[in-house]
Every structure is written in C-alpha cells, then in structure tokens.
Motif scaffolding. Structure first.
Motif, PDB file in Angstrom:
ATOM      1  N   VAL A  31     -27.637   4.872 -32.723  1.00  0.00           N
ATOM      2  CA  VAL A  31     -27.447   5.115 -34.158  1.00  0.00           C
ATOM      3  C   VAL A  31     -27.984   3.922 -34.961  1.00  0.00           C
ATOM      4  O   VAL A  31     -28.630   4.101 -35.997  1.00  0.00           O
ATOM      5  CB  VAL A  31     -25.953   5.397 -34.483  1.00  0.00           C
ATOM      6  N   MET A  32     -27.750   2.717 -34.472  1.00  0.00           N
ATOM      7  CA  MET A  32     -28.250   1.525 -35.160  1.00  0.00           C
ATOM      8  C   MET A  32     -29.774   1.492 -35.175  1.00  0.00           C
ATOM      9  O   MET A  32     -30.384   1.080 -36.175  1.00  0.00           O
ATOM     10  CB  MET A  32     -27.678   0.262 -34.504  1.00  0.00           C
ATOM     11  N   LEU A  33     -30.403   1.942 -34.103  1.00  0.00           N
ATOM     12  CA  LEU A  33     -31.867   2.021 -34.087  1.00  0.00           C
ATOM     13  C   LEU A  33     -32.360   3.032 -35.121  1.00  0.00           C
ATOM     14  O   LEU A  33     -33.337   2.766 -35.835  1.00  0.00           O
ATOM     15  CB  LEU A  33     -32.369   2.405 -32.693  1.00  0.00           C
ATOM     16  N   LEU A  71     -36.037   3.486 -29.290  1.00  0.00           N
ATOM     17  CA  LEU A  71     -35.577   4.845 -28.993  1.00  0.00           C
ATOM     18  C   LEU A  71     -36.307   5.455 -27.803  1.00  0.00           C
ATOM     19  O   LEU A  71     -35.674   5.957 -26.870  1.00  0.00           O
ATOM     20  CB  LEU A  71     -35.758   5.729 -30.235  1.00  0.00           C
ATOM     21  N   ARG A  72     -37.614   5.390 -27.827  1.00  0.00           N
ATOM     22  CA  ARG A  72     -38.400   6.012 -26.757  1.00  0.00           C
ATOM     23  C   ARG A  72     -38.218   5.278 -25.424  1.00  0.00           C
ATOM     24  O   ARG A  72     -38.135   5.904 -24.372  1.00  0.00           O
ATOM     25  CB  ARG A  72     -39.863   6.020 -27.172  1.00  0.00           C
ATOM     26  N   ALA A  73     -38.166   3.966 -25.495  1.00  0.00           N
ATOM     27  CA  ALA A  73     -38.007   3.172 -24.276  1.00  0.00           C
ATOM     28  C   ALA A  73     -36.636   3.368 -23.638  1.00  0.00           C
ATOM     29  O   ALA A  73     -36.470   3.146 -22.436  1.00  0.00           O
ATOM     30  CB  ALA A  73     -38.243   1.694 -24.580  1.00  0.00           C
ATOM     31  N   ARG A 121     -30.191  11.036 -36.136  1.00  0.00           N
ATOM     32  CA  ARG A 121     -29.084  10.090 -36.305  1.00  0.00           C
ATOM     33  C   ARG A 121     -27.758  10.842 -36.382  1.00  0.00           C
ATOM     34  O   ARG A 121     -26.764  10.445 -35.764  1.00  0.00           O
ATOM     35  CB  ARG A 121     -29.287   9.252 -37.565  1.00  0.00           C
ATOM     36  N   GLY A 122     -27.742  11.924 -37.146  1.00  0.00           N
ATOM     37  CA  GLY A 122     -26.527  12.723 -37.280  1.00  0.00           C
ATOM     38  C   GLY A 122     -26.058  13.292 -35.949  1.00  0.00           C
ATOM     39  O   GLY A 122     -24.861  13.320 -35.652  1.00  0.00           O
ATOM     40  N   ALA A 123     -27.007  13.726 -35.120  1.00  0.00           N
ATOM     41  CA  ALA A 123     -26.655  14.262 -33.804  1.00  0.00           C
ATOM     42  C   ALA A 123     -26.049  13.174 -32.921  1.00  0.00           C
ATOM     43  O   ALA A 123     -25.034  13.397 -32.254  1.00  0.00           O
ATOM     44  CB  ALA A 123     -27.889  14.860 -33.138  1.00  0.00           C
TER      45      ALA A 123
END
Length: 159
Positions: A31-33, A71-73, A121-123
């Motif tokens: 979420v922070m990302l 996120l991707r990593a 983010r919401g998910a």
C-alpha cells in the motif's frame, strides 16, 4: 549552529517513514508503494500543467521506478500463479503508458494510470484490513497436555 526548521522536519519525516516501514506488514508495504507511485504521478500531472519538463520527467521516472523496482519486483510468479502474472502484465502496461505520457505530455494517460494505482491500492488495503480483522492462526496444541519442562524422549544415535 542549529539546522533550519525545514531540515529538522525533513529528518523527522524520514525517521517516521523508516519506522513505519520497519513496523509494516507486507500488505501495508505494498500500500505504501502505491501511495508513493500515486504521489509521483500527481506531481507529474502538476509539472506537465506547469510546463516544467525536467520536473515532470523526474516524477514520471520515480513512478516507473516504484512500479518496476517495488511492486513488480515483489511479485512471486511461482507462488502467485495467474494473479501474479496478471499483475506483472498490468505493471508493465502502466510503465509503458507512463513513458508515453512523458513523451507526449499527455495528462489523460497520467489520469488513467493514477486511476489504476488507486484501484489496486484499494484492493491491497482491503486485503490488509481483512488480515487485521481475522483471528490469528495458531497451532493445534493442547495446552493442558504440553509441559515444556517435562523430560522428552531422546534418541541416541551412535556411530
């Protein structure tokens, strides 16, 4: 002799953020990302409106870096299966669109990607809240039958 109020506030904010990262659950870190990516995209939007090309480029590069390197990593494609593969494709799409927005100074693309970031983010926030509200998982140990101080059977293996 003393630093400025701004440098003190910056130091406090850095310590606060580092403390938040150290204490955060894996879901909270994601979420922070997303928060960081959204902030970078919002800055890119403002810099595009103000025709500050250099600042816009830095903000978009920051957003791409968060998406790719954060996120991707963090995806585990072996364990995550189809969901991880779908997220990987989505993150790649988002980065490509951000590059296009940078080249074309396209506010609509920035708005599109900001919307995707908000949805994802919401998910993740919902996942985090679900984990917080659920009962902790414990091992099925019968406390009445377990005495940590009682002697245990040991095996004696001799060569």
């Amino acid at each position: 002799m003393f630093g400025t109020a701004r440098s003190g506030a910056n130091a406090y904010a850095k310590v606060d953020m580092e403390t938040g990262v150290l204490a955060a659950s894996p879901q909270k870190l994601i979420v922070m990302l997303f928060d960081g990516a959204k902030l970078a995209i919002d800055r890119a939007y403002l810099h595009t409106q103000n025709h500050d090309i250099a600042a816009k480029g830095r903000a978009i590069s920051h957003a791409i870096s968060i998406i790719n390197d954060g996120l991707r990593a963090s995806l585990n494609k072996k364990v995550g299966g189809e969901i991880a593969l779908t997220l990987d494709s989505l993150y790649e799409y988002m980065c490509n669109r951000l590059l296009e927005a940078n080249l074309k100074n396209d506010l609509a693309i920035l708005t599109e990607i900001a919307g995707l970031v908000d949805e994802l983010r919401g998910a993740w926030l919902a996942i985090e809240n679900t984990n917080i509200n659920s009962a902790p998982i414990t091992a099925p140990v019968n406390v009445n039958q377990f005495d940590p101080l009682s002697p245990r059977a040991t095996s004696s293996l001799r060569a």
